[in-house]
Design a protein around this motif. Structure first.
Motif, PDB file in Angstrom:
ATOM      1  N   MET A 150       1.023  -1.066  -0.145  1.00 43.97           N
ATOM      2  CA  MET A 150      -0.147   0.013   0.098  1.00 43.97           C
ATOM      3  C   MET A 150       0.867   1.152  -0.042  1.00 43.97           C
ATOM      4  SD  MET A 150      -3.202  -0.657  -0.211  1.00 43.97           S
ATOM      5  CE  MET A 150      -4.543  -1.649   0.407  1.00 43.97           C
ATOM      6  N   GLY A 151       1.842   1.375   0.806  1.00 48.61           N
ATOM      7  CA  GLY A 151       3.031   2.325   0.818  1.00 48.61           C
ATOM      8  C   GLY A 151       3.629   2.625  -0.724  1.00 48.61           C
ATOM      9  N   ARG A 152       4.004   1.643  -1.169  1.00 48.39           N
ATOM     10  CA  ARG A 152       4.361   1.790  -2.498  1.00 48.39           C
ATOM     11  C   ARG A 152       3.343   2.285  -3.518  1.00 48.39           C
ATOM     12  NH1 ARG A 152       6.973  -3.496  -5.422  1.00 48.39           N
ATOM     13  NH2 ARG A 152       7.317  -1.952  -7.141  1.00 48.39           N
ATOM     14  N   ALA A 153       2.242   1.942  -3.354  1.00 47.47           N
ATOM     15  CA  ALA A 153       1.214   2.107  -4.258  1.00 47.47           C
ATOM     16  C   ALA A 153       0.793   3.702  -3.998  1.00 47.47           C
ATOM     17  CB  ALA A 153      -0.174   1.464  -3.907  1.00 47.47           C
ATOM     18  N   GLU A 154       0.694   4.025  -2.656  1.00 44.51           N
ATOM     19  CA  GLU A 154       0.465   5.710  -2.463  1.00 44.51           C
ATOM     20  C   GLU A 154       1.591   6.230  -2.983  1.00 44.51           C
ATOM     21  OE1 GLU A 154      -2.655   4.812   1.154  1.00 44.51           O
ATOM     22  OE2 GLU A 154      -0.716   5.296   1.538  1.00 44.51           O
ATOM     23  N   ASP A 155       2.781   5.829  -2.865  1.00 44.81           N
ATOM     24  CA  ASP A 155       3.989   6.806  -3.525  1.00 44.81           C
ATOM     25  C   ASP A 155       3.720   7.341  -4.870  1.00 44.81           C
ATOM     26  OD1 ASP A 155       5.016   6.691  -0.888  1.00 44.81           O
ATOM     27  OD2 ASP A 155       6.645   5.328  -1.358  1.00 44.81           O
ATOM     28  N   ILE A 156       3.267   5.953  -5.725  1.00 43.93           N
ATOM     29  CA  ILE A 156       3.355   6.269  -7.106  1.00 43.93           C
ATOM     30  C   ILE A 156       1.873   7.195  -7.284  1.00 43.93           C
ATOM     31  CG2 ILE A 156       2.197   4.841  -9.101  1.00 43.93           C
ATOM     32  CD1 ILE A 156       3.782   2.446  -8.224  1.00 43.93           C
ATOM     33  N   CYS A 157       1.102   6.927  -6.602  1.00 44.30           N
ATOM     34  CA  CYS A 157      -0.335   7.992  -6.585  1.00 44.30           C
ATOM     35  C   CYS A 157       0.269   9.406  -6.457  1.00 44.30           C
ATOM     36  CB  CYS A 157      -1.437   7.666  -5.744  1.00 44.30           C
ATOM     37  SG  CYS A 157      -2.312   6.039  -5.908  1.00 44.30           S
ATOM     38  N   GLY A 158       1.247   9.631  -5.245  1.00 41.98           N
ATOM     39  CA  GLY A 158       1.564  10.918  -5.156  1.00 41.98           C
ATOM     40  C   GLY A 158       2.435  11.649  -6.408  1.00 41.98           C
ATOM     41  N   LYS A 159       2.952  10.840  -7.181  1.00 41.74           N
ATOM     42  CA  LYS A 159       3.865  11.345  -8.302  1.00 41.74           C
ATOM     43  C   LYS A 159       2.870  12.059  -9.275  1.00 41.74           C
ATOM     44  CE  LYS A 159       7.954   8.558  -7.442  1.00 41.74           C
ATOM     45  NZ  LYS A 159       8.128   7.166  -7.722  1.00 41.74           N
ATOM     46  N   PHE A 160       1.749  11.623  -9.217  1.00 39.92           N
ATOM     47  CA  PHE A 160       0.513  11.964 -10.240  1.00 39.92           C
ATOM     48  C   PHE A 160       0.057  12.991  -9.917  1.00 39.92           C
ATOM     49  CE2 PHE A 160       2.203   8.175 -12.043  1.00 39.92           C
ATOM     50  CZ  PHE A 160       2.036   8.138 -13.230  1.00 39.92           C
ATOM     51  N   SER A 161      -1.334  13.427 -10.593  1.00 44.46           N
ATOM     52  CA  SER A 161      -2.145  14.574 -10.233  1.00 44.46           C
ATOM     53  C   SER A 161      -2.682  14.398  -8.948  1.00 44.46           C
ATOM     54  CB  SER A 161      -3.474  14.186 -11.063  1.00 44.46           C
ATOM     55  OG  SER A 161      -4.527  14.801 -10.662  1.00 44.46           O
ATOM     56  N   SER A 162      -2.844  15.519  -8.095  1.00 45.86           N
ATOM     57  CA  SER A 162      -3.287  15.527  -6.608  1.00 45.86           C
ATOM     58  C   SER A 162      -4.788  15.798  -6.710  1.00 45.86           C
ATOM     59  CB  SER A 162      -2.805  16.867  -6.187  1.00 45.86           C
ATOM     60  OG  SER A 162      -3.370  17.992  -6.995  1.00 45.86           O
ATOM     61  N   ASN A 163      -5.453  15.613  -7.963  1.00 47.95           N
ATOM     62  CA  ASN A 163      -6.964  15.415  -8.232  1.00 47.95           C
ATOM     63  C   ASN A 163      -7.592  14.357  -7.778  1.00 47.95           C
ATOM     64  OD1 ASN A 163      -9.858  15.946  -9.030  1.00 47.95           O
ATOM     65  ND2 ASN A 163      -9.006  15.556 -11.089  1.00 47.95           N
ATOM     66  N   ILE A 164      -6.765  13.262  -6.907  1.00 50.59           N
ATOM     67  CA  ILE A 164      -7.357  12.145  -6.566  1.00 50.59           C
ATOM     68  C   ILE A 164      -7.423  11.908  -5.110  1.00 50.59           C
ATOM     69  CG2 ILE A 164      -7.089   9.496  -7.279  1.00 50.59           C
ATOM     70  CD1 ILE A 164      -4.700  10.544  -8.820  1.00 50.59           C
ATOM     71  N   LYS A 165      -8.533  11.296  -4.826  1.00 48.98           N
ATOM     72  CA  LYS A 165      -8.725  10.606  -3.263  1.00 48.98           C
ATOM     73  C   LYS A 165      -8.270   9.230  -3.277  1.00 48.98           C
ATOM     74  CE  LYS A 165     -12.296  10.413   0.097  1.00 48.98           C
ATOM     75  NZ  LYS A 165     -12.901   9.007   0.221  1.00 48.98           N
ATOM     76  N   VAL A 166      -7.439   8.876  -2.553  1.00 44.42           N
ATOM     77  CA  VAL A 166      -7.014   7.484  -2.449  1.00 44.42           C
ATOM     78  C   VAL A 166      -7.410   6.751  -1.114  1.00 44.42           C
ATOM     79  CG1 VAL A 166      -4.863   6.162  -2.613  1.00 44.42           C
ATOM     80  CG2 VAL A 166      -4.829   8.262  -3.589  1.00 44.42           C
ATOM     81  N   ASP A 167      -8.281   5.721  -1.391  1.00 41.33           N
ATOM     82  CA  ASP A 167      -8.814   4.752  -0.383  1.00 41.33           C
ATOM     83  C   ASP A 167      -7.909   3.718  -0.406  1.00 41.33           C
ATOM     84  OD1 ASP A 167     -10.402   6.667   0.668  1.00 41.33           O
ATOM     85  OD2 ASP A 167     -12.110   5.725  -0.134  1.00 41.33           O
ATOM     86  N   ARG A 168      -7.862   2.836   0.612  1.00 46.59           N
ATOM     87  CA  ARG A 168      -7.254   1.566   0.888  1.00 46.59           C
ATOM     88  C   ARG A 168      -8.274   0.555   1.228  1.00 46.59           C
ATOM     89  NH1 ARG A 168      -1.831   1.236   4.538  1.00 46.59           N
ATOM     90  NH2 ARG A 168      -0.698   2.626   3.374  1.00 46.59           N
ATOM     91  N   ILE A 169      -8.424  -0.547   0.559  1.00 41.67           N
ATOM     92  CA  ILE A 169      -9.134  -1.804   1.269  1.00 41.67           C
ATOM     93  C   ILE A 169      -8.513  -2.980   1.050  1.00 41.67           C
ATOM     94  CG2 ILE A 169     -11.246  -3.326   0.695  1.00 41.67           C
ATOM     95  CD1 ILE A 169     -12.807  -0.949  -0.572  1.00 41.67           C
TER      96      ILE A 169
END
Lengths: 167, 167
Positions: A87-106
């Motif tokens: 999840m940490g790796r995935a969130e790092d990748i999300c952080g590198k892209f647009s900030s126009n995203i809410k990221v949830d974990r399941i």
């Protein structure tokens, strides 16, 4: 419904990305972020990780292995570390892209094929994105591909992404 | 390669949409236009239609039917009308969306599963979009699903879209 929503100014868009330890699933996430996230929509990205089902321990018991409580706790801790690492790796990748995203974990638990299909339908996701492999060669040979199963049974559009280096 | 291209200002993006007579394939096209076409890329949409292979006629000959040249020409004309009708509908749908798209047509002939895979790889498409069904229940039961086959064999990401009314 989706056809009508096209004409609205700011529609909600909920995308599930199935992530696991593989480089392929991280590549699928990157593909999703650069191809499916639109400025015209309010985007929720749901990172979905499926842990193997608990009966793995009891089947080992049957085979003659006896796990102490300490051992089981250690295995569970390892499982949780794995979840946090992925999840940490995935969130790092999300952080590198647009900030126009809410990221949830399941985090689900069980047979990945069923868990992914159930959660995607339950949370009414608009799109499911996943790698084409995952869960290793032998498990795939026995159980069939997770992505094949999901593409057949999930109601929303499914994107199957292959890692370019593994083709 | 795709990972690096993400950082370029205006990358080229070539998306193949496999179209046929089904409402589902037109829905897949609409989904593609509202979810995959980005203002940040130069988009080429390739509408790909696959005609059944010519040996269909000769297998009918074997079964005892004799087609005159006129009949064969009539069947061929019907096939061409079908292509134009499907492509025309698809282009109408494209026209309703962003003008930021170049639309190309490719008409193939043969087994849809092989033709789609070959063309997608040959023109180096970035994404393939298709309906999950197509080609009817009986053909699917015998040959397997076209989308299953393409998801397995095509190198680029594959989006499989289901018609929401048929679920």
């Amino acid at each position: 419904m989706a056809m009508e929503a096209v004409n609205l100014k700011k529609k909600q868009c909920k995308i599930v990305v199935a992530v696991d330890e593989s480089a392929e699933s991280m590549y699928a996430l990157s593909w999703c972020l650069s191809n499916l996230i639109s400025q015209a929509t309010i985007n929720t990205l749901v990172l979905l990780y499926v842990k193997p089902p608990p009966p793995v321990y009891s089947s080992l018991d049957v085979a003659g292995y006896i796990f102490s409580g300490d051992m089981i706790r250690a295995l569970e801790a390892y499982g949780n570390d794995l979840v946090n690492s992925v999840m940490g790796r995935a969130e790092d990748i999300c952080g590198k892209f647009s900030s126009n995203i809410k990221v949830d974990r399941i985090v689900g638990s069980g047979d990945a094929r069923d868990v992914i299909c159930n959660i995607v339908d339950k949370i009414k996701a608009d799109t499911l994105v996943m790698g084409s492999h995952g869960y290793g060669f032998f498990k795939r040979a026995i159980l069939g591909s997770v992505s094949d199963h999901c593409a057949k049974h999930v109601k929303c559009p499914v994107v199957i992404v292959k890692h370019p280096e593994k083709i």
